[in-house]
Design a protein around this motif. Structure first.
Motif, short mmCIF file in Angstrom:
data_model
loop_
_atom_site.label_atom_id
_atom_site.label_comp_id
_atom_site.label_asym_id
_atom_site.label_seq_id
_atom_site.Cartn_x
_atom_site.Cartn_y
_atom_site.Cartn_z
N LEU A 197 0.86 -1.18 0.00
CA LEU A 197 0.00 0.00 0.00
C LEU A 197 0.90 1.23 0.00
CD1 LEU A 197 -3.22 0.61 2.00
CD2 LEU A 197 -1.40 2.31 2.12
N SER A 201 0.13 -3.79 3.16
CA SER A 201 -1.31 -3.50 3.22
C SER A 201 -1.96 -4.17 4.42
CB SER A 201 -1.99 -3.97 1.93
OG SER A 201 -3.38 -3.82 2.04
N GLU A 217 -9.33 -4.19 1.19
CA GLU A 217 -8.40 -3.16 0.75
C GLU A 217 -9.05 -1.78 0.69
OE1 GLU A 217 -6.96 -4.77 -2.92
OE2 GLU A 217 -5.27 -5.79 -1.92
N GLY A 250 -7.73 1.37 2.87
CA GLY A 250 -7.40 2.65 2.25
C GLY A 250 -8.20 3.79 2.83
N ILE A 287 -4.39 6.82 -2.29
CA ILE A 287 -3.91 5.51 -1.86
C ILE A 287 -3.85 4.59 -3.06
CG2 ILE A 287 -4.19 3.63 -0.21
CD1 ILE A 287 -3.95 6.34 1.13
N ALA A 339 -1.38 4.79 -6.82
CA ALA A 339 -1.70 5.94 -5.98
C ALA A 339 -1.79 7.21 -6.81
CB ALA A 339 -0.65 6.09 -4.88
N THR A 383 -8.98 5.24 -3.06
CA THR A 383 -8.04 4.13 -3.13
C THR A 383 -8.17 3.43 -4.47
OG1 THR A 383 -8.17 3.76 -0.73
CG2 THR A 383 -7.33 1.94 -2.07
#
Length: 507
Positions: A5, A105, A113, A117, A134, A147, A155
């Protein structure tokens, strides 16, 4: 599989400068380095300001743009708060540069996810940083590009099974950091990374360089960079616990002295020294005290105990409780060869400790040291940096700087120039003509009001300079002269538009 991430705070140099100066983030602003735009925010881009633009062009498109100076140390210092908050959510962050950080992450912890984010974006927005994006992918480079493709406070998660390759192949070649390679690829008609990936690997490295070759390997599923946290090795962190807790700062410092000596010896065994240390003080019934200290050279055990004592004194003034533990954490450890003393010894350690104590009491920016930089006038060549910081935004001294005075440099530069007078043999004021000539040879000189006139034995100049001529009113036109009086004193005098000033004196 551990996914990566990446948190990207867009236009970070601008955001850091506005935050440190307490300015609203919605103002159009740009950071300038060497008179060109290094970074600008969205409000400035809406007026046509963009990176690489000269300052006068940027101000002509947006007259109200906030002009901010580039400062790498400031960018890193302000970003430290973001790193600390992110470490509270997911330990082991990996700073890539100020404004960009990677971590493993935490999707499983937050339930997905998108949820992870959103949680991280909310944390960063809580610090007053509005433009955060993100990206999540299988490896670091893809996550960074994701990103940069994400929307504001959103995200972008690249699919796992083969999604990275398809995502990267569609990106334009300008995502490469090598400008020469990007220009060559575009001239060859290759506009996306997919075209780069289809080329033979050996040819890519020979023709476009190592960075382009590495990106090609990433597209083919090779060469991924792992995410490594910034936590120091465990053996470098030294702590001491107190049972029962200690109320006296003197008792805490005395008991922590052996731990401080072990901390320094542990670094010395690795042939390293610590230039920035974080001292964590565990408190009973109140929140812990955590503070990062910097040193212009490196920390000895005496320095560490001094900083601990000053930190405890500050805690006591705020009504702190008993101390349960003390921990020394090296934030920056470098090779001891970098800070080895010269042949004739180093600086006075007592002076270093005294200055650092004043800085701890008054603030980081309150104690500064003068350094030399490029410029035309003596005052322009002076810059001040906070004590212990390494200069990073100085003007290049190697540039030509047309109009600058020749050596030797003056011994004393006046903070406020004195109003002066320069006359010819007939008693008329000497003027500098538009083409740089003088109306008559200087014959008499008065350095400041109230001082006696003196005859000029010799003089040199003028060195004309036209500054900010594009500004309303035509900017400022000055011409500098070196004047030597019959009494042996030498001065740097400046003709500014229609009057004379004394800027500096020579020994």
């Amino acid at each position: 599989m551990n996914r990566t991430l990446v948190v990207w705070c867009a236009d970070w140099p601008v955001a850091a400068a506005l935050s440190e100066q307490g300015l609203p983030r919605h103002l159009p602003a740009a950071v300038f380095a060497q008179n060109r735009v290094q970074a600008c925010n969205q409000a400035a881009r809406e007026f046509g300001v963009k990176r690489g633009m000269r300052r006068r062009d940027a101000q002509s498109r947006c007259p109200e743009v906030q002009v901010l100076a580039a400062d790498d140390a400031r960018d890193a210092r302000v970003f430290e708060e973001v790193l600390v908050r992110l470490e509270e959510l997911r330990p082991g962050v990996m700073p890539l540069r100020p404004g960009l950080v990677a971590l493993r992450s935490p999707a499983r912890f937050y339930g997905g996810e998108a949820e992870a984010g959103a949680e991280i974006a909310e944390c960063v927005v809580g610090l007053g940083i509005w433009d955060v994006r993100i990206g999540i992918a299988d490896e670091l480079f893809t996550a960074e590009q994701a990103a940069r493709s994400a929307g504001l406070q959103e995200t972008y998660a690249v699919p796992e099974d083969g999604g990275s390759t398809a995502f990267l192949r569609a990106l334009p070649v300008h995502v490469l950091e090598d400008a020469d390679a990007v220009s060559l690829l575009q001239r060859l008609g290759l506009t996306t990374l997919g075209g780069l990936a289809d080329l033979p690997g050996a040819d890519v490295k020979a023709r476009f360089g190592a960075q382009a070759a590495w990106v090609r390997r990433v597209i083919h599923g090779e060469g991924a960079r792992p995410v490594t946290g910034r936590m120091p090795p465990p053996e470098l962190t030294t702590e001491v616990a107190f049972e029962p807790p200690l109320d006296s700062a003197e008792a805490v410092c005395f008991s922590a002295r052996q731990a401080a000596e072990g901390f320094v010896k542990g670094l010395a065994a690795r042939q390293e020294v610590c230039t920035e240390v974080r001292i964590e003080v565990g408190m009973e019934d109140v929140s812990d005290s955590v503070r990062t200290w910097a040193h212009p050279r490196w920390f000895s055990s005496v320095d560490l105990i001094d900083r601990l004592h000053w930190q405890l004194a500050g805690v006591a003034r705020r009504g702190g409780g008993a101390v349960t533990e003390v921990r020394f954490v090296p934030e920056v450890a470098v090779s001891e060869a970098v800070h080895a003393d010269g042949l004739w010894g180093g600086t006075n350690e007592r002076v270093d400790r005294g200055i650092a104590r004043v800085q701890g009491l008054l603030g980081h920016e309150a104690v500064v040291a003068p350094v030399l930089q490029g410029g035309r006038s003596p005052s322009d060549r002076q810059a001040y940096v906070p004590w212990g910081d390494r200069p990073s935004t100085l003007r290049d001294r190697g540039l030509p700087w047309p109009g600058s005075i020749p050596p030797p440099a003056p011994a004393r530069v006046l903070a406020d120039p004195w109003p002066a007078e320069v006359c010819d043999q007939a008693g008329r004021q000497v003027l500098v003509l538009p083409r740089g000539g003088v109306s008559a040879d200087p014959a008499r000189y008065r350095p400041a009001a109230g001082q006696p006139w003196q005859r000029i034995a010799s003089w040199a100049g003028p060195w004309p300079v036209t500054e900010a001529w594009w500004e309303p009113g035509g900017g400022r036109r000055v011409a500098r002269f070196q004047l030597v009086g019959v009494d042996g004193r030498a001065w740097l005098a400046t003709f500014d538009t229609d009057h004379w000033l004394t800027e500096a004196s020579y020994d």
